[in-house]
Design a protein around this motif. Sequence first.
Motif, short mmCIF file in Angstrom:
data_model
loop_
_atom_site.label_atom_id
_atom_site.label_comp_id
_atom_site.label_asym_id
_atom_site.label_seq_id
_atom_site.Cartn_x
_atom_site.Cartn_y
_atom_site.Cartn_z
N PRO A 82 0.83 -1.21 0.00
CA PRO A 82 0.00 0.00 0.00
C PRO A 82 0.87 1.26 0.00
O PRO A 82 1.82 1.36 0.79
CB PRO A 82 -0.81 -0.11 1.29
N ALA A 83 0.55 2.19 -0.87
CA ALA A 83 1.34 3.42 -0.99
C ALA A 83 1.36 4.21 0.32
O ALA A 83 2.35 4.86 0.64
CB ALA A 83 0.78 4.29 -2.12
N ALA A 84 0.29 4.16 1.09
CA ALA A 84 0.20 4.92 2.33
C ALA A 84 0.92 4.24 3.50
O ALA A 84 1.08 4.84 4.56
CB ALA A 84 -1.26 5.15 2.69
N LEU A 85 1.36 3.01 3.33
CA LEU A 85 2.01 2.27 4.41
C LEU A 85 3.40 2.82 4.68
O LEU A 85 4.24 2.87 3.78
CB LEU A 85 2.09 0.77 4.05
N SER A 89 3.15 3.74 10.39
CA SER A 89 1.71 3.53 10.23
C SER A 89 1.15 2.69 11.38
O SER A 89 1.81 1.78 11.87
CB SER A 89 1.40 2.81 8.91
N GLU A 90 -0.08 3.02 11.76
CA GLU A 90 -0.75 2.25 12.80
C GLU A 90 -1.25 0.95 12.20
O GLU A 90 -1.89 0.94 11.14
CB GLU A 90 -1.93 3.05 13.35
N PHE A 100 -2.96 -3.45 7.96
CA PHE A 100 -2.97 -2.01 7.73
C PHE A 100 -4.32 -1.67 7.11
O PHE A 100 -4.66 -2.19 6.03
CB PHE A 100 -1.82 -1.63 6.78
N GLY A 101 -5.11 -0.84 7.79
CA GLY A 101 -6.44 -0.49 7.30
C GLY A 101 -6.47 0.87 6.63
O GLY A 101 -5.86 1.83 7.10
N GLY A 151 11.02 -6.54 11.50
CA GLY A 151 11.17 -5.13 11.20
C GLY A 151 10.77 -4.72 9.80
O GLY A 151 10.71 -3.54 9.51
N GLN A 152 10.52 -5.66 8.91
CA GLN A 152 10.10 -5.33 7.54
C GLN A 152 8.59 -5.37 7.45
O GLN A 152 7.96 -6.31 7.92
CB GLN A 152 10.70 -6.29 6.53
N ILE A 153 8.02 -4.33 6.82
CA ILE A 153 6.57 -4.33 6.64
C ILE A 153 6.26 -4.47 5.17
O ILE A 153 5.24 -4.72 4.73
CB ILE A 153 5.88 -3.08 7.22
#
Length: 153
Positions: A82-85, A89-90, A100-101, A151-153
């Motif tokens: 996701p571009a917003a991630l 991010s929460e 991730f919502g 540590g990687q999302i």
Amino acid sequence: MSTSKLLPAILAGLALGAAACGDGAVQVPVPQPDAVTQRLCDGLRLPEKVRGQERRDTSPESSLTAAWGSPAIALRCGVPRPAALQPTSELVTINGIDWFGYPAGRPVTFTAVARQAYVEVTVPPKYNPAGDVLIELGPSVKATIPQKPEGQI
């Protein structure tokens, strides 16, 4: 507007449009992952029912997509990050899976992150609380899509 920003709105419209079409196939855009991600997603074994809703056909037919109910709960495996991630991010952690919502409105699209393939689930308001859907789909994701290194999302 970028494709990544438009996608949740497109999926929401498709899920709502599918409700108007009865119980036919649900239009779900098919992701285009690399070969490694495709193999991981092909191994995803999903339940026949989610929130008591029967699984439905998707169009185009693909092993990377699934849907349940009307309006449809839609799943896509192998989507881009996701571009917003962001690292800050929460995330919501449910049974060992970080989600991730986005967007803040309805329906909400959740993406399983920190996994070797991103799995996206769009949940229409009818199925709130959306976390119940994630609880039901989580075991399939956890069993099939390995975690990324710490540590990687």
